[in-house]
Design a protein around this motif. Structure first.
Motif, mmCIF file in Angstrom:
data_model
loop_
_atom_site.group_PDB
_atom_site.id
_atom_site.type_symbol
_atom_site.label_atom_id
_atom_site.label_comp_id
_atom_site.label_asym_id
_atom_site.label_seq_id
_atom_site.Cartn_x
_atom_site.Cartn_y
_atom_site.Cartn_z
ATOM 1 N N UNK A 1 117.779 64.092 -42.356
ATOM 2 C CA UNK A 1 117.420 63.568 -43.688
ATOM 3 C C UNK A 1 118.138 64.427 -44.727
ATOM 4 N N UNK A 2 118.252 65.719 -44.387
ATOM 5 C CA UNK A 2 118.859 66.673 -45.311
ATOM 6 C C UNK A 2 120.323 66.327 -45.579
ATOM 7 N N UNK A 3 121.068 65.978 -44.536
ATOM 8 C CA UNK A 3 122.502 65.760 -44.706
ATOM 9 C C UNK A 3 122.829 64.533 -45.573
ATOM 10 N N UNK A 4 122.119 63.389 -45.404
ATOM 11 C CA UNK A 4 122.358 62.299 -46.360
ATOM 12 C C UNK A 4 122.037 62.719 -47.798
ATOM 13 N N UNK A 5 120.989 63.558 -47.970
ATOM 14 C CA UNK A 5 120.654 64.040 -49.319
ATOM 15 C C UNK A 5 121.816 64.858 -49.871
ATOM 16 N N UNK A 6 122.383 65.718 -49.005
ATOM 17 C CA UNK A 6 123.519 66.549 -49.442
ATOM 18 C C UNK A 6 124.692 65.650 -49.845
ATOM 19 N N UNK A 7 124.925 64.574 -49.078
ATOM 20 C CA UNK A 7 126.042 63.664 -49.391
ATOM 21 C C UNK A 7 125.866 63.059 -50.786
ATOM 22 N N UNK A 8 124.644 62.607 -51.071
ATOM 23 C CA UNK A 8 124.394 61.974 -52.375
ATOM 24 C C UNK A 8 124.496 63.016 -53.506
ATOM 25 N N UNK B 1 122.348 54.814 -52.602
ATOM 26 C CA UNK B 1 121.200 54.380 -51.788
ATOM 27 C C UNK B 1 121.690 53.843 -50.449
ATOM 28 N N UNK B 2 122.723 52.991 -50.512
ATOM 29 C CA UNK B 2 123.238 52.390 -49.276
ATOM 30 C C UNK B 2 123.888 53.448 -48.383
ATOM 31 N N UNK C 1 118.484 59.194 -37.245
ATOM 32 C CA UNK C 1 117.305 59.930 -37.705
ATOM 33 C C UNK C 1 116.045 59.486 -36.945
ATOM 34 N N UNK C 2 115.149 60.457 -36.736
ATOM 35 C CA UNK C 2 113.882 60.123 -36.072
ATOM 36 C C UNK C 2 112.802 59.797 -37.093
ATOM 37 N N UNK C 3 113.200 59.800 -38.382
ATOM 38 C CA UNK C 3 112.238 59.516 -39.461
ATOM 39 C C UNK C 3 112.781 58.389 -40.331
ATOM 40 N N UNK C 4 112.864 57.156 -39.788
ATOM 41 C CA UNK C 4 113.507 56.079 -40.554
ATOM 42 C C UNK C 4 112.789 55.726 -41.851
ATOM 43 N N UNK C 5 111.455 55.806 -41.834
ATOM 44 C CA UNK C 5 110.724 55.435 -43.056
ATOM 45 C C UNK C 5 110.993 56.470 -44.150
ATOM 46 N N UNK C 6 110.889 57.749 -43.765
ATOM 47 C CA UNK C 6 111.181 58.816 -44.738
ATOM 48 C C UNK C 6 112.607 58.649 -45.261
ATOM 49 N N UNK C 7 113.533 58.321 -44.356
ATOM 50 C CA UNK C 7 114.932 58.169 -44.757
ATOM 51 C C UNK C 7 115.069 57.053 -45.798
ATOM 52 N N UNK C 8 114.369 55.945 -45.577
ATOM 53 C CA UNK C 8 114.481 54.830 -46.527
ATOM 54 C C UNK C 8 113.871 55.193 -47.883
ATOM 55 N N UNK C 9 112.722 55.884 -47.829
ATOM 56 C CA UNK C 9 112.082 56.305 -49.096
ATOM 57 C C UNK C 9 113.019 57.260 -49.844
ATOM 58 N N UNK C 10 113.580 58.236 -49.108
ATOM 59 C CA UNK C 10 114.491 59.202 -49.747
ATOM 60 C C UNK C 10 115.752 58.499 -50.242
ATOM 61 N N UNK D 1 116.027 55.723 -51.560
ATOM 62 C CA UNK D 1 115.763 55.096 -52.862
ATOM 63 C C UNK D 1 115.514 56.169 -53.924
ATOM 64 N N UNK D 2 114.692 57.172 -53.562
ATOM 65 C CA UNK D 2 114.251 58.143 -54.571
ATOM 66 C C UNK D 2 115.348 59.138 -54.987
ATOM 67 N N UNK D 3 116.078 59.667 -54.012
ATOM 68 C CA UNK D 3 117.051 60.732 -54.345
ATOM 69 C C UNK D 3 118.101 60.235 -55.344
ATOM 70 N N UNK D 4 118.756 59.080 -55.106
ATOM 71 C CA UNK D 4 119.740 58.624 -56.099
ATOM 72 C C UNK D 4 119.122 58.335 -57.465
ATOM 73 N N UNK D 5 117.878 57.817 -57.459
ATOM 74 C CA UNK D 5 117.237 57.529 -58.752
ATOM 75 C C UNK D 5 116.951 58.812 -59.528
#
Lengths: 496, 163
Positions: free
Chosen positions: A390-397, B113-114, B125-134, B136-140
């Motif tokens: 999850x961290x690495x996609x965050x780093x990319x953005x 987001x995409x 990722x083993x956390x697909x829901x968290x990944x989808x939430x992040x 959306x949220x991180x770019x915003x």
């Protein structure tokens, strides 16, 4: 301006809530970044850089310095708790820190790491304050030939000691220098490798290159090997470090701090060699030398003092000469440039308030590190639990937004992606990235000083050896090449 | 690849780059005024010096590489399925190219987001829901900071625009 006036000018800049808040936020980001395996202090500083653009120059630079200092300490947390150094500088801490954690004394090891780090950080900052001004006043007499010889020496030592081969380091530096030639010629304004594209005329954006080199390869590595293993987190345990233990290790801490200061002030050497040298000196002199490597608290103290002793000292060549001492200070030079400041001897004349403001901020950073580091030790678990995937996609953005924000230019995002692949390839081929980046920064300065020297002398190369300062740097360059070549040959002979 | 293979490949690569620079790239892609009296002041001089040094370093790498043992252990950590790894790398390259292309067309927020979601699934990722939430949220959140605090004109694209 007298010393008191300079100090007062510095206070007027940093004697406010925003400056200290920036520093504290920086230390928090640094400790967290350093503590997350795969992020490292270097990436944390690179990622924090774009967030400093809207800030006042002094606050932005203080934030990055906080990230730097916090990051170096933060690296010791996973080194001790999960046997994975958060930064290369913490590799020596693993040797005794992890065995202590394994027998339930992680809290004690981390406490000592914190105390040693703060002591070394303070000593390093004092060394910076004492020596930077003196070195800058000496450097005011440098002309283009002296700067050319100095930069060449810095690049030689950086190329030589950054990786495990002088030739690969030299190749890395040469590629960085070649990349720096892209853009308009410094004297004639003609095109060099611009292909008629206006985006290339100003040269490649430095921040796009550095983020591409230091953050994107980590993402690509995760794509290549998504299940890279991270060890189990050890418990802190109930034992905590005592003042008596700190006093027992104090000599090793001070010795390690001075080793860090000395090695840190030489461009290119960095924190990892300082930590290992400090560790081996402590083992050599300690009455408990048999315990080293099995969980000796003095080993943790010495290695942490060594790597934190570097953190202030690397700023000596940066501030006094405009030459970054390591990769992190190379990134911090970007913050100076973004805010229209050029580190170097003239900064001590033109922006003395900022210089003293930084000095004051740095002194406070040691105290902040003590408080924030203590909290981070107890709150490490959530940072360790952030899934890397999850961290690495965050780093990319983060990288995409940060690089775009420098010049509002999508082209820079493309440069970052390309440099990411260059960095990944360099990693696979074991080419150190530090000489590349530092050569990319110093390349225009090196060429400019060379050509100015040639203009001064009408094209005669004798000017490059015009006085004792140039002889000194040429002598050091020759010595460095000889020493590194001999070391490489000896190592090859030992293997054979 | 072991140390020797790396050294040899780098050396040969560096010599090829040097030859390309000196015989094609510098003469064609570096312009120089015709009235320069001193060759060291020419805009081509510095790239030629660097090209020459790159060639010499390449030669040095080959010479030292030939003296190394060919039976050393590989330097890079092996992965379970290199073919799948290579496919993921190709997908990453495509993702970067598409991201670069889409930034000016659909805007940085939607592209991010995409690309966040795509990368999270690419690395399994083993956390697909968290990944989808992040995703959306991180770019915003970053948009809010850069556009409204830092005053950066974040590309909005041609379709959905944010305040």
């Amino acid at each position: 301006m007298s010393l008191i006036d300079s100090i007062m000018a510095g206070f007027s800049l940093v004697g406010n809530f925003e400056a200290f808040l920036s520093l504290a936020i920086g230390v928090v980001i640094g400790v967290i970044g350093g503590a997350i395996p795969g992020v490292s202090a270097t990436m944390a500083v690179a990622l924090a850089l774009p967030f400093t653009f809207p800030m006042e120059a002094i606050n932005g630079i203080l934030l990055l310095l906080g990230v730097y200092k916090g990051g170096i300490f933060g690296g010791s947390i996973p080194a001790i708790l999960i046997k994975t150094p958060g930064t290369p500088a913490s590799s020596a801490t693993v040797l005794d820190g992890h065995p202590m954690a394994a027998r339930g004394e992680a809290g004690r090891a981390l406490g000592m790491a914190l105390w040693a780090s703060c002591t070394a950080d303070l000593i390093s900052n004092l060394a910076l304050i004492l020596f930077a001004g003196w070195l800058a006043s000496f450097a005011l007499s440098f002309g283009p030939p002296e700067f050319f010889a100095l930069i060449l020496f810095s690049l030689t030592i950086i190329a030589g000691v950054s990786g495990d081969s002088l030739l690969r380091g030299a190749l890395s530096a040469l590629l960085g220098l070649l990349l720096a030639t892209i853009g308009l010629d410094l004297i004639y304004g003609t095109n060099r490798f611009t292909f008629g594209d206006p985006s290339l005329m100003g040269g490649l954006n430095f921040i796009a290159v550095l983020i591409g080199l230091f953050a994107i390869p980590e993402i690509i590595n995760t794509v290549w090997h998504p299940t890279g293993h991270i060890g189990t987190v050890q418990k802190l345990g109930s034992k905590w470090v005592t003042f008596a233990e700190y006093r027992r290790c104090f000599k090793s801490i001070v010795r390690g701090s001075f080793i860090g200061v000395f090695l840190g002030s030489i461009p290119g050497i960095g924190a990892a060699p300082a930590a290992f040298l400090s560790y081996s000196e402590a083992r050599r002199k300690s009455p408990n030398k048999a315990n080293f490597g099995k969980g000796e608290i003095e080993g943790v103290a010495a290695s942490e003092a060594g790597n934190n002793g570097v953190a202030g000292a690397t700023l000596i060549p940066l501030l006094a000469l405009g030459v970054p001492g390591d990769v992190i200070t190379a990134i911090i030079i970007g913050a100076f440039m973004v805010h229209g400041l050029q580190p170097g001897p003239m900064m001590f004349v033109m922006n003395v308030d900022i210089i003293y403001g930084l000095f004051i901020g740095l002194i406070f950073s040691s105290a902040l590190l003590f408080v924030i580091g203590g909290l981070a030790i107890r709150g490490f678990k959530p940072a360790a639990d952030i899934p890397k995937r999850i961290l690495m996609p965050t780093v990319l953005v983060l990288c995409t937004y940060g690089v775009f924000a420098v010049n509002n230019n999508i082209f820079d995002v493309g440069v970052m992606f390309v440099m990411g692949w260059v960095g990944f390839a360099m990693g696979r081929y074991h080419i150190p990235a530090a000489p590349f980046l530092i050569a990319f920064i110093l390349g225009p300065l090196l060429e400019d000083n060379f050509r100015q020297a040639m203009l001064m002398s009408g094209g005669s190369p004798e000017i490059l050896l015009r006085g004792p300062i140039t002889w000194f740097f040429w002598g050091l360059t020759a010595l460095t090449v000889v020493a590194i070549t001999r070391g490489t040959l000896d190592k090859a002979r030992d293997k054979g | 690849m072991n140390q020797r293979a790396i050294q040899m490949q780098l050396g040969i690569g560096a010599m090829l780059v040097a030859a390309f620079l000196m015989f094609y790239a510098i003469p064609n892609w570096v312009s120089s005024p015709t009235n320069i009296r001193n060759v060291v002041l020419s805009p081509r001089f510095w790239p030629y010096v660097l090209g020459g040094l790159t060639g010499l370093v390449g030669l040095g790498l080959v010479v030292f590489g030939r003296r190394m043992s060919a039976s050393e252990a590989p330097l890079n950590e092996a992965i379970d399925d290199p073919r799948a790894g290579a496919l993921r790398l190709m997908a990453m390259a495509v993702l970067m190219a598409v991201t670069f292309w889409a930034l000016s067309r659909i805007g940085m927020v939607w592209t991010s987001m995409l690309s966040f979601a795509a990368l999270a699934f690419l690395v399994r990722t083993r956390h697909p829901v968290t990944a989808l939430v992040c995703a959306v949220l991180v770019p915003l959140l970053l948009y809010a900071f850069f556009a409204h605090v830092a005053g950066v004109a974040i590309p909005q694209g041609e379709f959905v625009r944010l305040p």
